[in-house]
Design a protein around this motif. Structure first.
Motif, PDB file in Angstrom:
ATOM      1  N   THR A   6      47.867  39.344  45.663  1.00  0.00           N
ATOM      2  CA  THR A   6      47.571  37.985  46.113  1.00  0.00           C
ATOM      3  C   THR A   6      46.298  38.114  46.115  1.00  0.00           C
ATOM      4  OG1 THR A   6      48.315  36.533  47.635  1.00  0.00           O
ATOM      5  CG2 THR A   6      49.053  36.749  44.394  1.00  0.00           C
ATOM      6  N   GLY A   7      44.841  37.576  46.555  1.00  0.00           N
ATOM      7  CA  GLY A   7      43.940  37.003  47.283  1.00  0.00           C
ATOM      8  C   GLY A   7      42.614  38.276  47.099  1.00  0.00           C
ATOM      9  N   ALA A   8      42.985  38.906  46.158  1.00  0.00           N
ATOM     10  CA  ALA A   8      42.274  40.187  46.205  1.00  0.00           C
ATOM     11  C   ALA A   8      40.819  40.763  45.663  1.00  0.00           C
ATOM     12  CB  ALA A   8      42.811  41.108  44.330  1.00  0.00           C
ATOM     13  N   SER A   9      40.475  38.775  45.579  1.00  0.00           N
ATOM     14  CA  SER A   9      39.260  38.682  45.473  1.00  0.00           C
ATOM     15  C   SER A   9      38.379  38.365  47.079  1.00  0.00           C
ATOM     16  CB  SER A   9      39.184  37.766  44.588  1.00  0.00           C
ATOM     17  OG  SER A   9      38.685  36.089  45.490  1.00  0.00           O
ATOM     18  N   LYS A  31      45.133  36.181  39.613  1.00  0.00           N
ATOM     19  CA  LYS A  31      43.190  35.527  40.408  1.00  0.00           C
ATOM     20  C   LYS A  31      43.522  34.440  40.016  1.00  0.00           C
ATOM     21  CE  LYS A  31      39.878  37.117  36.982  1.00  0.00           C
ATOM     22  NZ  LYS A  31      39.943  36.155  36.419  1.00  0.00           N
ATOM     23  N   ARG A  32      42.305  33.179  40.163  1.00  0.00           N
ATOM     24  CA  ARG A  32      42.311  32.483  39.691  1.00  0.00           C
ATOM     25  C   ARG A  32      40.802  32.580  38.725  1.00  0.00           C
ATOM     26  NH1 ARG A  32      40.905  30.356  45.237  1.00  0.00           N
ATOM     27  NH2 ARG A  32      42.943  28.857  45.894  1.00  0.00           N
ATOM     28  N   PRO A  33      41.174  31.529  37.193  1.00  0.00           N
ATOM     29  CA  PRO A  33      40.112  32.010  36.731  1.00  0.00           C
ATOM     30  C   PRO A  33      38.695  32.340  37.317  1.00  0.00           C
ATOM     31  CG  PRO A  33      41.541  30.465  35.665  1.00  0.00           C
ATOM     32  CD  PRO A  33      41.839  30.634  37.018  1.00  0.00           C
ATOM     33  N   THR A  34      38.389  31.744  38.019  1.00  0.00           N
ATOM     34  CA  THR A  34      36.985  30.806  38.744  1.00  0.00           C
ATOM     35  C   THR A  34      36.695  31.763  39.595  1.00  0.00           C
ATOM     36  OG1 THR A  34      37.779  29.383  40.070  1.00  0.00           O
ATOM     37  CG2 THR A  34      36.968  29.187  37.869  1.00  0.00           C
ATOM     38  N   SER A  35      37.229  33.082  40.344  1.00  0.00           N
ATOM     39  CA  SER A  35      37.335  33.623  41.319  1.00  0.00           C
ATOM     40  C   SER A  35      36.325  35.045  40.917  1.00  0.00           C
ATOM     41  CB  SER A  35      38.397  35.054  41.194  1.00  0.00           C
ATOM     42  OG  SER A  35      40.046  34.042  41.713  1.00  0.00           O
ATOM     43  N   ASN A  36      35.695  34.858  42.042  1.00  0.00           N
ATOM     44  CA  ASN A  36      34.495  35.879  42.396  1.00  0.00           C
ATOM     45  C   ASN A  36      34.913  36.976  42.548  1.00  0.00           C
ATOM     46  OD1 ASN A  36      31.842  36.811  42.449  1.00  0.00           O
ATOM     47  ND2 ASN A  36      30.607  35.333  43.764  1.00  0.00           N
TER      48      ASN A  36
END
Length: 304
Positions: A6-9, A31-36
């Protein structure tokens, strides 16, 4: 081996994913759908992804990871660290992951803490130094450690809690000091700063990620570990060094801003335990890594 991340982005998470892939591990990231995902460069397609809006728990169960790296944390910005409601919500994801780890017979669980759990200190400290959190962020981190440790010991899961000290490197958000400083040097005539009397041991983020990754190979070494450089430098000297490399005429207004509440004036952790049990940090290439980082941000902001 199979690793769930988790927190990969994020800043540290992206380097962790790269290290895992480079060592041949199979990686599934939440990830979140909005993750960069820009910080992952060409590694995006080398791992599997699941959105937290989907049925990610079923994907976790099907994946059956050997190790969980929980680097996700909402509320790391300075202004969010005093908001209790935001910080406490992070416990929920950790518990969901712990329950899934136990259900799928996962062997190891990794959490990421902070030097802020120790509170204010004035010397190089090891992991026996008593925790004295002074913000909601630090207190919830300390609480998350207690929950993770107890759960894993009861359920027979190896656990690792890494307390991170100051880091630097490419792809850090520009709200943090080094990228913010370089952006200001590239776009403005001056920058207001605190007096800069802090003394910090900055570590290259890639080394931090490598140390976290290496817990996948540790056996029977559960515990709390500091991850830190052994080369402390006064913040004022570091800022001036970066300024002089880019634009010696840029004005640094030291003392124009007050220190924030809970500001630690000395940040250096003893890493003897980490080096003995998990990974021998490399810290001798600070100047090279700093120059690479400066060049990265200069090029980034030059074309914005």
């Amino acid at each position: 081996m199979k690793a769930f991340v988790t927190g990969a982005s994020g800043f540290i998470g992206s380097y962790l994913v790269k290290a895992l892939v480079d060592d041949g591990h199979e990686v599934l990231c939440l990830k979140r759908p909005t993750s960069n995902l820009d910080g992952l460069d060409d590694y995006v397609d080398k791992v599997q992804w699941i959105d937290n809006s989907d049925d990610w728990k079923e994907s976790f169960r099907a994946f059956k990871p050997f190790i969980v790296y929980n680097l996700a944390w909402d509320g790391v910005a300075a202004e969010d660290r005093i908001i209790w409601e935001k910080q406490v919500k992070n416990i929920n994801l950790q518990q969901e992951l712990l329950d899934l780890a136990h259900e799928t017979n996962c062997r190891k669980f990794v959490g990421v803490g902070s030097q802020s759990e120790y509170g204010d200190f004035e010397c190089k400290i090891d992991e026996t130094y008593p925790a004295h959190p002074m913000t909601a962020y630090a207190a919830v981190k300390a609480g998350a450690l207690t929950i993770m440790k107890s759960f894993c010991e009861i359920k027979g899961i190896d656990w690792y809690w890494f307390r991170l000290f100051p880091l630097f490197g490419p792809h850090e958000a520009d709200r943090w000091l080094i990228p913010s400083l370089i952006k200001n040097i590239m776009t403005k005539e001056y920058m207001d700063l605190t007096p800069g009397d802090q003394k910090l041991a900055y570590l290259y983020v890639g080394e931090c990620a490598k140390a976290i990754e290496m817990s996948i190979y540790a056996n029977g070494k559960s515990g709390v570990y500091n991850i830190c450089s052994d080369n402390p430098i006064p913040l004022k000297a570091l800022v001036a060094k970066i300024r002089d490399k880019i634009n010696p005429d840029f004005k640094l207004n030291f003392g124009a801003l007050p220190y924030r509440y809970g500001q630690s004036m000395y940040m250096e952790g003893d890493t003897s335990l980490l080096r003995k049990n998990i990974y021998n940090l490399r810290t001798e290439d600070f100047e090279r890594r700093l120059n690479e980082t400066i060049d990265y941000y200069v090029n980034q902001y030059r074309y914005e």
